[in-house]
Design a protein around this motif. Structure first.
Motif, short mmCIF file in Angstrom:
data_model
loop_
_atom_site.label_atom_id
_atom_site.label_comp_id
_atom_site.label_asym_id
_atom_site.label_seq_id
_atom_site.Cartn_x
_atom_site.Cartn_y
_atom_site.Cartn_z
N CYS A 17 30.49 -28.31 10.70
CA CYS A 17 30.47 -28.25 12.16
C CYS A 17 29.05 -28.52 12.64
N GLY A 18 28.87 -29.62 13.34
CA GLY A 18 27.55 -29.98 13.84
C GLY A 18 27.10 -29.10 15.00
N THR A 19 28.04 -28.67 15.82
CA THR A 19 27.67 -27.86 16.97
C THR A 19 27.37 -26.41 16.59
N CYS A 20 27.85 -25.97 15.42
CA CYS A 20 27.62 -24.58 14.97
C CYS A 20 26.31 -24.43 14.19
N GLY A 21 25.67 -25.55 13.88
CA GLY A 21 24.44 -25.49 13.10
C GLY A 21 24.66 -25.36 11.61
N HIS A 22 25.86 -25.72 11.13
CA HIS A 22 26.17 -25.60 9.71
C HIS A 22 25.43 -26.61 8.84
N PRO A 46 28.91 -34.39 10.25
CA PRO A 46 29.47 -33.48 11.24
C PRO A 46 30.96 -33.75 11.42
N ARG A 48 34.83 -31.24 12.37
CA ARG A 48 35.57 -30.33 13.25
C ARG A 48 34.82 -29.03 13.53
N GLN A 49 35.14 -28.43 14.65
CA GLN A 49 34.56 -27.15 15.06
C GLN A 49 34.77 -26.11 13.98
#
Length: 103
Positions: A17-22, A46, A48-49
């Motif tokens: 997940c790119g938006t979660c900072g993974h 990046p 899926r959520q």
């Protein structure tokens, strides 16, 4: 005369997940794998959520979407080393502890 066993190529593909900072976890895991097996091919992108999906030679070995946890990076590294030596691909059994913070 003993013959050296030729190491098999191992590919590790991670959807995170790119938006979660993974990406931080991906980089940490990739570094551990490269330290143990420099010739491993590792890629991440990046996706899926909340995802952190780990595939070894196109076989899903860990899904954060299913387990709600990150894999144990040491176990992933051991699996990659085993696969490079011709052993079968198994699912990751151990997971990292999840810090749950309620604010």
């Amino acid at each position: 005369m003993l013959e050296e066993q030729e190491a098999s190529e191992v590919r590790v593909d991670v959807e995170y997940c790119g938006t979660c900072g993974h990406i931080k976890q991906f980089i940490e895991m990739a570094q551990k794998i490269k330290e143990a097996l420099p010739e491993a091919k590792i890629s991440g992108e990046p996706g899926r959520q909340a995802s952190f999906e780990v595939r070894v030679n196109d076989e899903l070995v860990h899904s954060k979407l299913q387990t709600m946890a990150f894999p144990d990076f040491k176990e992933v590294t051991e699996l990659v080393k085993d696969v490079s030596q011709g052993k079968s691909i198994n699912k990751i059994q151990k997971h990292q502890a999840i810090d749950c913070v309620i604010s």
